[in-house]
Design a protein around this motif. Structure first.
Motif, short mmCIF file in Angstrom:
data_model
loop_
_atom_site.label_atom_id
_atom_site.label_comp_id
_atom_site.label_asym_id
_atom_site.label_seq_id
_atom_site.Cartn_x
_atom_site.Cartn_y
_atom_site.Cartn_z
N ASP A 30 0.84 -1.19 0.00
CA ASP A 30 0.00 0.00 0.00
C ASP A 30 0.88 1.25 0.00
O ASP A 30 1.94 1.28 0.62
CB ASP A 30 -0.91 0.01 1.23
CG ASP A 30 -2.12 -0.89 1.05
OD1 ASP A 30 -2.19 -1.64 0.06
OD2 ASP A 30 -3.01 -0.85 1.93
N GLY A 31 0.42 2.28 -0.69
CA GLY A 31 1.19 3.50 -0.85
C GLY A 31 1.86 3.60 -2.20
O GLY A 31 2.33 4.68 -2.58
N ILE A 32 1.92 2.49 -2.93
CA ILE A 32 2.44 2.49 -4.30
C ILE A 32 1.25 2.53 -5.24
O ILE A 32 0.27 1.80 -5.07
CB ILE A 32 3.30 1.24 -4.56
CG1 ILE A 32 4.53 1.24 -3.66
CG2 ILE A 32 3.72 1.17 -6.02
CD1 ILE A 32 5.36 -0.02 -3.74
N ASP A 33 1.30 3.39 -6.24
CA ASP A 33 0.18 3.56 -7.17
C ASP A 33 0.20 2.44 -8.20
O ASP A 33 1.04 2.43 -9.11
CB ASP A 33 0.28 4.92 -7.86
CG ASP A 33 -0.98 5.28 -8.64
OD1 ASP A 33 -1.76 4.36 -8.96
OD2 ASP A 33 -1.17 6.46 -8.93
N ILE A 34 -0.72 1.49 -8.06
CA ILE A 34 -0.77 0.34 -8.96
C ILE A 34 -1.96 0.45 -9.92
O ILE A 34 -2.42 -0.55 -10.46
CB ILE A 34 -0.84 -0.98 -8.18
CG1 ILE A 34 -2.09 -1.04 -7.30
CG2 ILE A 34 0.41 -1.16 -7.34
CD1 ILE A 34 -2.34 -2.41 -6.69
N SER A 35 -2.42 1.68 -10.15
CA SER A 35 -3.60 1.87 -10.99
C SER A 35 -3.29 1.85 -12.48
O SER A 35 -4.19 2.04 -13.30
CB SER A 35 -4.28 3.20 -10.63
OG SER A 35 -3.43 4.30 -10.92
N GLY A 36 -2.01 1.59 -12.85
CA GLY A 36 -1.62 1.69 -14.25
C GLY A 36 -1.80 0.42 -15.05
O GLY A 36 -1.13 0.26 -16.08
N PHE A 37 -2.67 -0.48 -14.61
CA PHE A 37 -2.88 -1.74 -15.33
C PHE A 37 -4.32 -1.92 -15.82
O PHE A 37 -4.82 -3.04 -15.85
CB PHE A 37 -2.51 -2.93 -14.43
CG PHE A 37 -1.03 -3.04 -14.16
CD1 PHE A 37 -0.22 -3.85 -14.94
CD2 PHE A 37 -0.46 -2.35 -13.10
CE1 PHE A 37 1.14 -3.96 -14.69
CE2 PHE A 37 0.90 -2.46 -12.83
CZ PHE A 37 1.70 -3.26 -13.63
N PRO A 38 -5.02 -0.86 -16.23
CA PRO A 38 -6.39 -1.07 -16.71
C PRO A 38 -6.39 -1.85 -18.02
O PRO A 38 -5.49 -1.69 -18.85
CB PRO A 38 -6.91 0.35 -16.91
CG PRO A 38 -5.68 1.16 -17.20
CD PRO A 38 -4.60 0.54 -16.34
N ASN A 39 -7.39 -2.72 -18.18
CA ASN A 39 -7.54 -3.51 -19.41
C ASN A 39 -6.30 -4.35 -19.71
O ASN A 39 -6.01 -4.65 -20.88
CB ASN A 39 -7.85 -2.59 -20.60
CG ASN A 39 -9.08 -1.74 -20.34
OD1 ASN A 39 -10.12 -2.24 -19.94
ND2 ASN A 39 -8.94 -0.44 -20.56
#
Length: 252
Positions: A30-39
């Motif tokens: 947590d605290g690392i932005d892992i939102s860069g894997f959509p689709n």
């Protein structure tokens, strides 16, 4: 920080669609932005803990009971019920109990803890065995022999070595699959693995092992070690933009 309301609204949908998106997952802190894997081909996530504040609306979050310390067990049941109510249906247990610097448990102690903390969630969830290192074959064999009547649905394992040792990883997974099948356990997960080397060497390594994982029925899920506090080489900085290595894992 992502609100609990948002997590509740998206978790059930993520769990429903994750099975159709492939075997790949993320281990992260947590605290690392892992939102860069959509689709992407990423369908599941875990963070060595039993809940998360991360934006995981593209994946199923899987709670883990890292060890039997009070700060893990005190929150375990509340967090598991929270995520099971929102569509999660798999649980992970005990991080590298074969290692003294990790969960550090004997197979017998792990069996007792399993019966207390994991077994009660069958049949609501699919239950993972303790996740051993690639030096833990004898440990997990002894655990399975001693845990008579336990409902183990899959065996998670780890592997760390050089990026030039892809064949060693494939042999390790085949050995664990053979062990699983000898106990009527259908699946194996690779919840941590890493081939050390340059970015290009790691990409070449992934391009060799991922097609094997994707085509092997026994290997149900796998997660590369490269998006956490120790190694962030799948991300540019702290995310969410991906490096070439991250794009290879997520989209190749």
């Amino acid at each position: 920080m992502v609100s609990q309301t948002l997590l509740a609204a998206t978790a059930a949908l993520a769990a429903t669609v994750s099975a159709d998106r492939g075997k790949r997952g993320l281990n992260y802190n947590d605290g690392i932005d892992i939102s860069g894997f959509p689709n992407s081909k990423v369908s599941w996530t875990y963070n060595w803990d039993s809940t998360t504040s991360a934006n995981i609306n593209y994946s199923e979050f899987i709670p883990m009971l890292w060890g039997t310390q009070w700060y893990h067990t005190n929150q375990w049941h509340d967090n598991v019920n929270y995520w099971l109510d929102r569509g999660t249906y798999r649980l992970l247990a005990f991080n590298e109990p074969d290692r003294p610097d990790q969960a550090s448990m004997s197979p017998g102690d792990a069996v007792n803890a399993w019966r207390q903390y994991m077994e009660p969630y069958k049949p609501r969830a699919w239950l993972g065995a303790p996740a051993v290192s690639n030096g833990g074959y004898d440990w997990i064999r002894q655990f399975l022999e001693q845990c008579q009547g336990c409902h183990v649905d899959f065996i998670p394992v780890h592997w760390y070595n050089s990026a030039h040792q892809a064949d060693d990883l494939i042999n390790w997974m085949n050995r664990i699959c053979d062990l699983a099948h000898s106990h009527n356990i259908p699946h194996v997960w690779l919840t941590e693995f890493r081939g050390d080397g340059s970015e290009q060497e790691q990409i070449d390594f992934l391009n060799k092992v991922m097609p094997y994982f994707d085509s092997h029925e026994c290997i149900e899920r796998y997660s590369y070690f490269g998006i956490n506090n120790v190694h962030k080489d799948m991300l540019q900085g702290n995310g969410p933009n991906l490096t070439n290595l991250g794009r290879t894992f997520g989209y190749a």
